[in-house]
Design an enzyme around this catalytic site. Structure first.
Site, PDB file in Angstrom:
ATOM      1  N   HIS A 142       4.733   6.023  -5.422  1.00 18.23           N
ATOM      2  CA  HIS A 142       3.646   5.497  -4.602  1.00 18.23           C
ATOM      3  C   HIS A 142       3.744   3.979  -4.584  1.00 18.23           C
ATOM      4  O   HIS A 142       3.785   3.337  -5.635  1.00 18.23           O
ATOM      5  CB  HIS A 142       2.297   5.921  -5.187  1.00 18.23           C
ATOM      6  CG  HIS A 142       1.121   5.341  -4.464  1.00 18.23           C
ATOM      7  ND1 HIS A 142       0.831   5.626  -3.157  1.00 18.23           N
ATOM      8  CD2 HIS A 142       0.171   4.462  -4.874  1.00 18.23           C
ATOM      9  CE1 HIS A 142      -0.253   4.973  -2.787  1.00 18.23           C
ATOM     10  NE2 HIS A 142      -0.668   4.251  -3.815  1.00 18.23           N
ATOM     11  N   LYS A 163      -1.851  -3.341  -1.417  1.00 19.51           N
ATOM     12  CA  LYS A 163      -0.402  -3.271  -1.161  1.00 19.51           C
ATOM     13  C   LYS A 163      -0.093  -3.314   0.341  1.00 19.51           C
ATOM     14  O   LYS A 163       0.762  -4.070   0.795  1.00 19.51           O
ATOM     15  CB  LYS A 163       0.178  -1.999  -1.787  1.00 19.51           C
ATOM     16  CG  LYS A 163      -0.030  -1.878  -3.289  1.00 19.51           C
ATOM     17  CD  LYS A 163       0.623  -0.634  -3.855  1.00 19.51           C
ATOM     18  CE  LYS A 163       0.010   0.655  -3.339  1.00 19.51           C
ATOM     19  NZ  LYS A 163      -1.411   0.816  -3.743  1.00 19.51           N
ATOM     20  N   ASP A 181       3.211   3.524   1.307  1.00 20.37           N
ATOM     21  CA  ASP A 181       2.567   4.666   0.643  1.00 20.37           C
ATOM     22  C   ASP A 181       3.543   5.481  -0.197  1.00 20.37           C
ATOM     23  O   ASP A 181       3.366   5.613  -1.410  1.00 20.37           O
ATOM     24  CB  ASP A 181       1.855   5.581   1.645  1.00 20.37           C
ATOM     25  CG  ASP A 181       1.004   6.619   0.935  1.00 20.37           C
ATOM     26  OD1 ASP A 181       0.200   6.209   0.073  1.00 20.37           O
ATOM     27  OD2 ASP A 181       1.127   7.812   1.239  1.00 20.37           O
ATOM     28  N   ARG A 247       2.466 -16.731 -18.188  1.00 22.57           N
ATOM     29  CA  ARG A 247       2.267 -17.949 -17.402  1.00 22.57           C
ATOM     30  C   ARG A 247       3.544 -18.775 -17.277  1.00 22.57           C
ATOM     31  O   ARG A 247       3.552 -19.788 -16.587  1.00 22.57           O
ATOM     32  CB  ARG A 247       1.148 -18.795 -18.038  1.00 22.57           C
ATOM     33  CG  ARG A 247      -0.178 -18.059 -18.113  1.00 22.57           C
ATOM     34  CD  ARG A 247      -1.239 -18.866 -18.813  1.00 22.57           C
ATOM     35  NE  ARG A 247      -1.630 -20.043 -18.045  1.00 22.57           N
ATOM     36  CZ  ARG A 247      -2.518 -20.939 -18.485  1.00 22.57           C
ATOM     37  NH1 ARG A 247      -3.087 -20.786 -19.683  1.00 22.57           N
ATOM     38  NH2 ARG A 247      -2.826 -21.983 -17.732  1.00 22.57           N
TER      39      ARG A 247
END
Length: 320
Positions: A142, A163, A181, A247
């Protein structure tokens, strides 16, 4: 037990524009189950150990010339050694004339016989590449697959993470959609994954509040692509204030897909973040890393911190 796949001889004939000389039954019913190809030279001499009848057999000048120089009795025996093992199919290359005795032998042993105008080596390479794709191990994930600056980016996350919206924004910025999808992923080699869309939902995108759209018809053919190598994964997730997000990006993290390691980054979602820009930057940064440049490591060197323990680097940078 791993699942095996097959491709019909009919599909191979159409994809490689092969001429049918003889078929014992419909080409749709003849299934090829291996991407290995064979040239039967040594088998024609009578050495049949390790012969794999599942492989397509390729014959060019060498094999036909070898048979031509035999006596009728030797030729019949040689063809019996080989065709008696019931190979999946035989293909004669270079558009060579196929002798009647060869066609009759294929009919006798019910071995499909095909012909191509292509030269032997290019045909072999093309057929192997084709079978590698058709018979590759595969899974469906997915997510959304897009091509960004030449990098195949698989965007994953929970439903509603954004998405598809990110994919539409990327298309508008000149990038291309492969799948929305459901992404079908195939393992082409030990290091290569290729993603595409199931044919029944290809180029369609679901946007909540709008519905289903056809990206190809709205944005044009330049906005879509049939398949793409998967170079990285971007995992979208809701922002968690208790979680420490990377980070610096000093070291790559990886996810395992079909036993292939793929770089993965986790992007926390908050209102106002431009996901399309983040995906673009991540794709360019991933390409830089593949080419040997890591911006975070370069920064460590310039700050004189390349010998500091990785766990302490982030703290020290932001303290400064």
């Amino acid at each position: 037990m791993s699942q095996t796949y097959s491709v019909s001889l009919e599909k191979i004939i159409k994809s490689h524009n092969l001429e049918t000389v003889y078929l014992p039954k419909s080409a749709d019913e003849i299934l090829i189950e291996t991407d290995e190809i064979n040239r039967p030279g040594i088998v024609l001499t009578g050495y049949t150990d390790y012969f794999d009848p599942l492989r397509i057999q390729i014959l060019g000048w060498t094999e036909l010339g070898f048979l031509l120089n035999m006596s009728n009795e030797e030729r019949e025996k040689a063809l019996g050694y080989w065709l008696g093992l019931k190979p999946a199919a035989a293909v004669v290359t270079r558009g060579l004339d196929i002798p009647d005795y060869f066609i009759e032998a294929c009919k006798k042993y019910e071995v499909p016989l095909l012909k191509t105008e292509e030269e032997t080596s290019p045909f072999l390479a093309g057929l192997i590449a084709y079978l590698n794709g058709e018979l590759a191990p595969r899974i469906t994930r997915h997510g959304v697959l897009v091509e960004v600056y030449g990098e195949g980016v698989l965007i994953t996350g929970e439903s509603g993470a954004g998405k598809s919206e990110a994919a539409i924004e990327l298309i508008k910025r000149g990038h291309r959609l492969i799948a929305d999808d459901a992404v079908e992923i195939r393992k082409i080699s030990d290091k290569t994954l290729i993603g595409n869309s199931p044919s029944n939902i290809r180029h369609f995108v679901e946007l909540r509040g709008i519905g289903i759209i056809d990206a190809r018809r709205i944005f044009g053919m330049g906005a879509v692509k049939l398949s793409e190598k998967i170079d990285m994964v971007i995992q979208l997730e809701a922002w968690d204030s208790t979680k420490a997000y990377d980070r610096l990006g000093l070291d790559n993290e990886y996810t395992n897909i079909l036993d292939v390691k793929v770089p993965v980054i986790t992007v926390p979602i908050t209102p106002g973040r431009n996901l399309a820009v983040i995906v673009e930057t991540a794709a360019m940064n991933n390409r830089q890393k593949k080419m040997g440049y890591n911006a975070a490591k370069d920064l460590m060197v310039s700050l004189g911190m390349d010998d500091i323990h990785p766990e302490d680097k982030e703290i020290k940078i932001w303290q400064n």
